[in-house]
Design a protein around this motif. Sequence first.
Motif, PDB file in Angstrom:
ATOM      1  N   ASP A   8       0.849  -1.195   0.000  1.00  0.00           N
ATOM      2  CA  ASP A   8       0.000   0.000   0.000  1.00  0.00           C
ATOM      3  C   ASP A   8       0.884   1.244   0.000  1.00  0.00           C
ATOM      4  O   ASP A   8       1.116   1.861   1.046  1.00  0.00           O
ATOM      5  N   PRO A   9       1.408   1.631  -1.158  1.00  0.00           N
ATOM      6  CA  PRO A   9       2.311   2.788  -1.207  1.00  0.00           C
ATOM      7  C   PRO A   9       1.701   4.076  -0.679  1.00  0.00           C
ATOM      8  O   PRO A   9       2.436   4.981  -0.264  1.00  0.00           O
ATOM      9  N   SER A  10       0.370   4.182  -0.679  1.00  0.00           N
ATOM     10  CA  SER A  10      -0.259   5.400  -0.161  1.00  0.00           C
ATOM     11  C   SER A  10      -0.034   5.564   1.337  1.00  0.00           C
ATOM     12  O   SER A  10      -0.206   6.665   1.878  1.00  0.00           O
ATOM     13  N   ALA A  11       0.352   4.490   2.012  1.00  0.00           N
ATOM     14  CA  ALA A  11       0.594   4.550   3.455  1.00  0.00           C
ATOM     15  C   ALA A  11       2.042   4.876   3.800  1.00  0.00           C
ATOM     16  O   ALA A  11       2.388   5.002   4.979  1.00  0.00           O
ATOM     17  N   ILE A  12       2.897   5.018   2.780  1.00  0.00           N
ATOM     18  CA  ILE A  12       4.302   5.324   3.033  1.00  0.00           C
ATOM     19  C   ILE A  12       4.426   6.691   3.698  1.00  0.00           C
ATOM     20  O   ILE A  12       3.829   7.669   3.256  1.00  0.00           O
ATOM     21  N   ARG A  13       5.199   6.755   4.756  1.00  0.00           N
ATOM     22  CA  ARG A  13       5.413   8.005   5.477  1.00  0.00           C
ATOM     23  C   ARG A  13       6.738   8.614   5.032  1.00  0.00           C
ATOM     24  O   ARG A  13       7.799   8.001   5.176  1.00  0.00           O
ATOM     25  N   ALA A  14       6.677   9.818   4.503  1.00  0.00           N
ATOM     26  CA  ALA A  14       7.888  10.489   4.018  1.00  0.00           C
ATOM     27  C   ALA A  14       7.697  11.989   4.095  1.00  0.00           C
ATOM     28  O   ALA A  14       6.699  12.508   3.594  1.00  0.00           O
TER      29      ALA A  14
END
Length: 219
Positions: free
Chosen positions: A46-52
Amino acid sequence: MGARAVVPLPFEWAPGDNTPPPVATECLVTYDAVSLYLACRASDPDPSAIRAHLMDRDAIDTLIQDDHVGFMIDTYNDKRRAFQFRVNPLGVQADAIFSEMDGVEDWSWDTIWASAGTIGPGGFVVEVAIPFKQIRFPGASEPQTWGFEAFRSYPRNVRHRISSRYTDRSKSCILCQENTLEGFSGIAPGRNIELDPTVTARRTDERAELPSGRWRRAR
């Protein structure tokens, strides 16, 4: 270009105890006469959940809350000290010296290196180039073996901490459990010289008449 090594990250050591991690991570290591090159492909369902976040360099209190990957490099392979590099999915850097003797990371240490990060449909990718002149290692002519660990922080409902090495809970040391990379040859540490030119001058002026006389140089 020197030899290449593929380094998988098969162990979750927190909160799991050397269990299979929830996400796959694979790193590549290579080098030439100038730099050490590292790259990691961090898969994510789920790339939308990546924190950056974009932040200042070495803002470690913020960076550890982001997704990120990192590397520990014990160039003397003496299990006493290692260079640490961390990069988030946007390429933000943090670097430190880790000391096994007191178990602390010294984030005041800074060196010059390059990093980049990209978030894509399958996760994120980071790339790193560390010039050899920026780190210390033996100047030996024979092939060298360095201690090495690649790690990933995957913060979701809990912070999953993933590593290329197995963590033996019965051992209190960290660097003694590192992986090793063998065969570094044809490289040499840099000879860094810092030049700080300084000029000091003094001048005294005085007035022949007060308070409205003109200033004139006395000496």
